[in-house]
Design a protein around this motif. Structure first.
Motif, PDB file in Angstrom:
ATOM      1  N   PHE A 293       0.839  -1.199   0.000  1.00 49.79           N
ATOM      2  CA  PHE A 293       0.000   0.000   0.000  1.00 49.79           C
ATOM      3  C   PHE A 293       0.877   1.253   0.000  1.00 49.79           C
ATOM      4  N   LYS A 294       0.436   2.271  -0.725  1.00 48.92           N
ATOM      5  CA  LYS A 294       1.121   3.560  -0.721  1.00 48.92           C
ATOM      6  C   LYS A 294       0.500   4.436   0.351  1.00 48.92           C
ATOM      7  N   THR A 295       1.318   4.918   1.257  1.00 44.69           N
ATOM      8  CA  THR A 295       0.820   5.715   2.372  1.00 44.69           C
ATOM      9  C   THR A 295       1.330   7.148   2.284  1.00 44.69           C
ATOM     10  N   LYS A 296       0.564   8.057   2.887  1.00 48.18           N
ATOM     11  CA  LYS A 296       0.992   9.440   3.069  1.00 48.18           C
ATOM     12  C   LYS A 296       0.958   9.720   4.562  1.00 48.18           C
ATOM     13  N   ARG A 297       1.900  10.533   5.019  1.00 47.69           N
ATOM     14  CA  ARG A 297       2.092  10.635   6.462  1.00 47.69           C
ATOM     15  C   ARG A 297       2.504  12.033   6.856  1.00 47.69           C
ATOM     16  N   ASN A 298       1.972  12.512   7.980  1.00 46.35           N
ATOM     17  CA  ASN A 298       2.514  13.676   8.665  1.00 46.35           C
ATOM     18  C   ASN A 298       2.599  13.313  10.153  1.00 46.35           C
ATOM     19  N   PRO A 299       3.045  14.202  11.016  1.00 40.87           N
ATOM     20  CA  PRO A 299       3.202  13.813  12.425  1.00 40.87           C
ATOM     21  C   PRO A 299       1.900  13.422  13.122  1.00 40.87           C
ATOM     22  N   TYR A 300       0.740  13.726  12.512  1.00 36.50           N
ATOM     23  CA  TYR A 300      -0.522  13.558  13.217  1.00 36.50           C
ATOM     24  C   TYR A 300      -1.409  12.440  12.664  1.00 36.50           C
ATOM     25  N   LEU A 301      -1.181  12.066  11.406  1.00 36.33           N
ATOM     26  CA  LEU A 301      -2.067  11.082  10.792  1.00 36.33           C
ATOM     27  C   LEU A 301      -1.375  10.370   9.644  1.00 36.33           C
ATOM     28  N   LEU A 302      -1.996   9.269   9.233  1.00 35.68           N
ATOM     29  CA  LEU A 302      -1.519   8.472   8.103  1.00 35.68           C
ATOM     30  C   LEU A 302      -2.715   8.173   7.215  1.00 35.68           C
ATOM     31  N   SER A 303      -2.509   8.257   5.896  1.00 36.98           N
ATOM     32  CA  SER A 303      -3.610   7.952   4.989  1.00 36.98           C
ATOM     33  C   SER A 303      -3.149   6.966   3.921  1.00 36.98           C
ATOM     34  N   PHE A 304      -4.106   6.178   3.427  1.00 34.10           N
ATOM     35  CA  PHE A 304      -3.833   5.262   2.318  1.00 34.10           C
ATOM     36  C   PHE A 304      -5.140   5.005   1.586  1.00 34.10           C
ATOM     37  N   ARG A 305      -5.007   4.630   0.326  1.00 38.76           N
ATOM     38  CA  ARG A 305      -6.186   4.400  -0.510  1.00 38.76           C
ATOM     39  C   ARG A 305      -6.390   2.905  -0.714  1.00 38.76           C
TER      40      ARG A 305
END
Length: 339
Positions: A293-305
């Protein structure tokens, strides 16, 4: 004419008396996926009296590789699994009363479904509902059989209220994510092994041969040729709120259940876990990326499709499921990838 159960009756631990006992029993299976459908067919062919099957989902093409009660027509029609299973099981054995429930099973539903049941079999895919099953089992003193598998690995454990440790004894807290069939896959032989252990234990309970039960946790890996049993009797805790000296059945409480709501004006469902938690986003990211899975991340949350939705996971355990308005669909994705 030879009895359809003649070969089973020739098996001495069951015999004709055991077969009569089977015909008077009622089994509840929660979840009609791979494990649920395998157990349902085994028990229907064995000639139990009544089988109640509860499942919230419908048949998809990806199910056909491992969920043995379903065919291509079920996937094309998007037949609810409980209804498709009931139709197939009635064709297999018309003597068995098959009761399908197309529902998202929670604590309230379990209180209704449990009436008149002799045994519960776990065919679910997440620990929230398993812990509810565990508590309803302890509350009503009804045995249940846990089962799980992923990849080529499987495990099973029979839980007898008042005798064995319960699932809450074995788990210090709710699991916070990890490998699932939808991220690591699963092969049919592993499913059949788990179902074989579950259904064999079920036959022992339903025919009254309690002494024959395996009171150890069974685990195996059919690809790596590994098998072992683990004595977990020492893990039974007097302080356990589910099965201990002062039982409160915490997972039947609304406060400990997952909450979901559609966010106003958005194609988004927010899902909040029932217990306060801190999600380890580093671990979750490693797990998801390791499964492609490709994820996107910042210090507060993580997202993936995934599929047609985008899941956003917050550190406090909340999840936004973007692209969906239906709470039931959102909860399916939540449990499939994050439970």
């Amino acid at each position: 004419m030879t009895s359809r159960y003649s070969r089973q009756e020739l098996f001495a631990p069951i015999g004709k008396e055991g077969q009569k006992r089977l015909h008077s029993t009622h089994v509840l299976i929660i979840g009609a996926g791979a494990l649920g459908s395998a157990n349902a067919e085994l028990l229907a062919r064995a000639g139990i009296g009544k089988l109640t099957i509860a499942d919230r989902d419908y048949v998809e093409w990806s199910n056909l590789q491992r969920q043995q009660l379903y065919c291509e027509a079920d996937a094309l029609e998007r037949m609810p699994k409980a209804a498709a299973a009931a139709r197939r099981l009635r064709a297999i054995n018309s003597d068995v009363a098959i009761i399908p429930h197309i529902a998202d099973v929670g604590a309230q539903e379990l209180e209704q479904l449990i009436k008149g049941v002799d045994l519960i079999i776990d065919g679910t895919d997440n620990f929230e509902i398993r812990l509810m099953i565990n508590d309803i089992s302890q509350k009503h003193k009804i045995a249940w059989i846990y089962g799980g598998c992923v990849g080529s690995y499987g495990l099973s454990f029979t839980i007898l209220p008042g005798s064995t440790p319960c699932l809450n004894c074995l788990l210090e807290s709710m699991p916070l994510g990890g490998i699932t069939c939808d991220t690591a896959g699963v092969i049919q032989p592993a499913i059949q092994m788990v179902a074989a252990h579950q259904s064999a234990e079920a036959l022992k309970i339903l025919t009254g041969d309690i002494d024959a039960l395996n009171r150890k946790l069974v685990s195996f890996d059919v690809w790596k040729n590994q098998f072992r049993t683990i004595n977990v009797s020492s893990l039974k805790k007097a302080s356990c709120p589910s099965c201990g000296e002062e039982q409160t059945y915490p997972y039947l409480s609304y406060d400990n259940q997952t909450k979901a709501a559609v966010l106003c004006g958005r194609d988004t469902v927010q899902i909040r876990p029932g217990t306060i938690q801190t999600r380890n986003l580093d671990h979750l990211e490693t797990t998801l990326t390791g499964q492609g899975f490709k994820t996107k991340r910042n210090p507060y949350l993580l997202s993936f499709r995934v599929e047609s939705a985008r899941l956003v996971v917050f550190k406090d355990g909340r999840v936004f499921v973007h692209g969906i308005k239906d709470i039931s669909e959102a909860k399916i994705l939540y449990h499939r990838y994050l439970s």
